[in-house]
Design an enzyme around this catalytic site. Sequence first.
Site, PDB file in Angstrom:
ATOM      1  N   PHE A 152       0.997  -1.388   0.050  1.00 37.80           N
ATOM      2  CA  PHE A 152      -0.155  -0.224  -0.127  1.00 37.80           C
ATOM      3  C   PHE A 152       0.490   1.424  -0.149  1.00 37.80           C
ATOM      4  O   PHE A 152       1.830   1.663   1.016  1.00 37.80           O
ATOM      5  CB  PHE A 152      -1.367   0.184   0.671  1.00 37.80           C
ATOM      6  CG  PHE A 152      -2.011  -1.095   1.383  1.00 37.80           C
ATOM      7  CD1 PHE A 152      -3.244  -0.570   0.832  1.00 37.80           C
ATOM      8  CD2 PHE A 152      -1.819  -2.468   2.067  1.00 37.80           C
ATOM      9  CE1 PHE A 152      -4.158  -1.588   0.252  1.00 37.80           C
ATOM     10  CE2 PHE A 152      -2.980  -2.878   2.163  1.00 37.80           C
ATOM     11  CZ  PHE A 152      -3.827  -2.925   1.040  1.00 37.80           C
ATOM     12  N   ALA A 153       0.495   2.276  -1.245  1.00 39.98           N
ATOM     13  CA  ALA A 153       1.843   2.803  -1.265  1.00 39.98           C
ATOM     14  C   ALA A 153       0.363   4.864  -1.101  1.00 39.98           C
ATOM     15  O   ALA A 153      -0.046   4.769  -2.183  1.00 39.98           O
ATOM     16  CB  ALA A 153       2.266   3.245  -2.344  1.00 39.98           C
ATOM     17  N   ILE A 154      -0.179   4.684   0.535  1.00 42.00           N
ATOM     18  CA  ILE A 154      -0.800   5.784   0.084  1.00 42.00           C
ATOM     19  C   ILE A 154      -0.715   6.738   1.211  1.00 42.00           C
ATOM     20  O   ILE A 154      -0.043   7.387   1.684  1.00 42.00           O
ATOM     21  CB  ILE A 154      -2.218   5.252   1.009  1.00 42.00           C
ATOM     22  CG1 ILE A 154      -2.747   3.714   0.157  1.00 42.00           C
ATOM     23  CG2 ILE A 154      -2.879   6.357   1.199  1.00 42.00           C
ATOM     24  CD1 ILE A 154      -4.125   3.471   0.861  1.00 42.00           C
ATOM     25  N   TYR A 157       3.360   7.512   1.881  1.00 44.23           N
ATOM     26  CA  TYR A 157       4.050   6.257   1.831  1.00 44.23           C
ATOM     27  C   TYR A 157       4.654   5.808   0.114  1.00 44.23           C
ATOM     28  O   TYR A 157       5.424   4.982   0.587  1.00 44.23           O
ATOM     29  CB  TYR A 157       2.839   5.392   2.034  1.00 44.23           C
ATOM     30  CG  TYR A 157       3.001   5.067   3.700  1.00 44.23           C
ATOM     31  CD1 TYR A 157       3.994   4.025   4.520  1.00 44.23           C
ATOM     32  CD2 TYR A 157       2.112   5.743   4.826  1.00 44.23           C
ATOM     33  CE1 TYR A 157       3.954   3.914   6.300  1.00 44.23           C
ATOM     34  CE2 TYR A 157       2.647   5.647   5.395  1.00 44.23           C
ATOM     35  CZ  TYR A 157       3.256   4.413   6.482  1.00 44.23           C
ATOM     36  OH  TYR A 157       2.929   5.199   7.655  1.00 44.23           O
ATOM     37  N   ASP A 244       7.083   0.237   3.380  1.00 44.04           N
ATOM     38  CA  ASP A 244       7.934   1.156   4.125  1.00 44.04           C
ATOM     39  C   ASP A 244       9.111   0.238   4.968  1.00 44.04           C
ATOM     40  O   ASP A 244       9.426   0.285   5.999  1.00 44.04           O
ATOM     41  CB  ASP A 244       7.777   2.234   5.006  1.00 44.04           C
ATOM     42  CG  ASP A 244       6.884   1.680   7.004  1.00 44.04           C
ATOM     43  OD1 ASP A 244       6.388   0.286   6.157  1.00 44.04           O
ATOM     44  OD2 ASP A 244       6.265   1.996   7.803  1.00 44.04           O
ATOM     45  N   HIS A 264       6.557 -12.081  15.233  1.00 43.62           N
ATOM     46  CA  HIS A 264       6.533 -10.063  15.537  1.00 43.62           C
ATOM     47  C   HIS A 264       7.973  -9.964  16.341  1.00 43.62           C
ATOM     48  O   HIS A 264       8.063 -10.932  17.403  1.00 43.62           O
ATOM     49  CB  HIS A 264       5.230 -10.161  16.048  1.00 43.62           C
ATOM     50  CG  HIS A 264       5.249  -7.833  16.209  1.00 43.62           C
ATOM     51  ND1 HIS A 264       6.451  -6.990  17.092  1.00 43.62           N
ATOM     52  CD2 HIS A 264       4.075  -6.643  15.821  1.00 43.62           C
ATOM     53  CE1 HIS A 264       5.553  -6.014  16.654  1.00 43.62           C
ATOM     54  NE2 HIS A 264       4.907  -5.722  15.859  1.00 43.62           N
ATOM     55  N   THR A 276       0.178  -7.968  22.879  1.00 46.58           N
ATOM     56  CA  THR A 276      -1.348  -6.669  22.733  1.00 46.58           C
ATOM     57  C   THR A 276      -2.197  -7.175  21.480  1.00 46.58           C
ATOM     58  O   THR A 276      -2.644  -6.099  20.772  1.00 46.58           O
ATOM     59  CB  THR A 276       0.387  -5.565  22.541  1.00 46.58           C
ATOM     60  OG1 THR A 276       0.311  -5.955  21.256  1.00 46.58           O
ATOM     61  CG2 THR A 276       1.028  -4.912  23.113  1.00 46.58           C
ATOM     62  N   GLU A 334      -4.203  -5.893  12.152  1.00 48.43           N
ATOM     63  CA  GLU A 334      -3.050  -6.941  13.257  1.00 48.43           C
ATOM     64  C   GLU A 334      -4.104  -7.280  14.404  1.00 48.43           C
ATOM     65  O   GLU A 334      -3.705  -8.001  14.290  1.00 48.43           O
ATOM     66  CB  GLU A 334      -1.647  -5.935  13.973  1.00 48.43           C
ATOM     67  CG  GLU A 334      -0.789  -6.312  14.206  1.00 48.43           C
ATOM     68  CD  GLU A 334       0.515  -6.302  14.354  1.00 48.43           C
ATOM     69  OE1 GLU A 334       1.622  -6.486  13.717  1.00 48.43           O
ATOM     70  OE2 GLU A 334       0.102  -5.318  16.280  1.00 48.43           O
ATOM     71  N   ASP A 357      13.824  -5.225  12.566  1.00 47.06           N
ATOM     72  CA  ASP A 357      14.087  -3.733  12.792  1.00 47.06           C
ATOM     73  C   ASP A 357      15.205  -3.572  13.684  1.00 47.06           C
ATOM     74  O   ASP A 357      15.842  -4.302  14.943  1.00 47.06           O
ATOM     75  CB  ASP A 357      12.692  -3.047  13.823  1.00 47.06           C
ATOM     76  CG  ASP A 357      12.916  -1.458  13.737  1.00 47.06           C
ATOM     77  OD1 ASP A 357      13.934  -1.036  14.070  1.00 47.06           O
ATOM     78  OD2 ASP A 357      12.421  -1.057  13.801  1.00 47.06           O
TER      79      ASP A 357
END
Length: 384
Positions: A152-154, A157, A244, A264, A276, A334, A357
């Site tokens: 998704f490039a909205i 982004y 991203d 995750h 979470t 999620e 990350d």
Amino acid sequence: MRAALTWISSAASIQPRWIPWFLVGLTFFTAFTWTSWKMSQMRPRTTPGMPLRDLTFPEQYSSNYTEENLRNICVCPEYNATEECSTDSDRWREIQLPSMNYAQPATLTQSRTDVLTLTPWFAPIVWEGTYNLDILNEQFKRMNVSIGLTVFAIKKYTVFLQHFIETAEKFFMVGHKVNYYVLTDQPDQVPEFTLASGRRLVIIKVSGYKRWQEVSMRRMEMIHNASRETFINEVDYIVSVDVDMEFTDLVGVEILSERFGTLHPGFYRGQRPDFTYERRPQSEACIPGDEGDFYYAGGFFGGSVREVNQLTRQCHKAMMRDKERGIEAIWHDESYLNKYFLYHKPTKILSPEYLWDNGIGSPAVLKKKRFMAVKKNHAAIRNK
């Protein structure tokens, strides 16, 4: 004639009334003897110790099995059944047996002992060292699969697209057919790319939303719509990831399965109380404190087009029911993905190698970092 039958009857001590049955039996015996002799002529001619390759058949029974015909004995990927088939059929492929020279699997030795590699429901967890990509590539190439990669490039982004596609060309499904599906509200902002053979870029126009949370929530709806309208006609598998990010090592067919999720990176060591999950009982995404297997990331999941269509449909419907109640799940799409995977177990799970990350370190169990978050200012990107 009657005298002859009487003589036969007398000579054979058989009563005249049994003569018809005697003739029927004689007929069956003659037919059986002839058939047995005929079948014996059809057996391959062998001698003791003869190699299999030297077996020969009588010429009259082998005329249909010429060398050319034997080359056209094929395997149907869908049913895995051997049949004779036409070479011009798209559904059938010739058997090709390349050299499969690799280390023999050791029955009593585990490939990894420092991590969990199999769930209680027999789904593999994919870590470096648990598979042979050469073997898998051969199997999937034989099935001639095609893969769709959705991003998704909205709004802002779109700035990540260039680097994302460039790294995907280097590391994602190398040697396989790939469609890059870019779902965007700004088609004119999508750069032009030179792609490898068998790979193409498909732009799908979607609506933009004011809040990034709403964009996140609507991704399930957008993928569901695209699955029905586009994906089902073009690819076999869908892989949905965040834009991203960057590919930094090979991500191949080892990830493909009917339904897969990714651990995750922030919770792969965690226990249920640490996850979470959405905890409010009023929400469709609620998972009670004593339930749950793993915490799955919303930024990397997928499966067959049929299953992705089902997954995204159910998640979107649950979101809409919550929206009618004025509820927004804690981690948006999620949260609903985790609820879905609780009751529809993934058939394969990807380790955090596939979504990492560097801000959370480099643990020893992570032999590879395949798909990495790029540095960015979240506030600047998400707002406006």
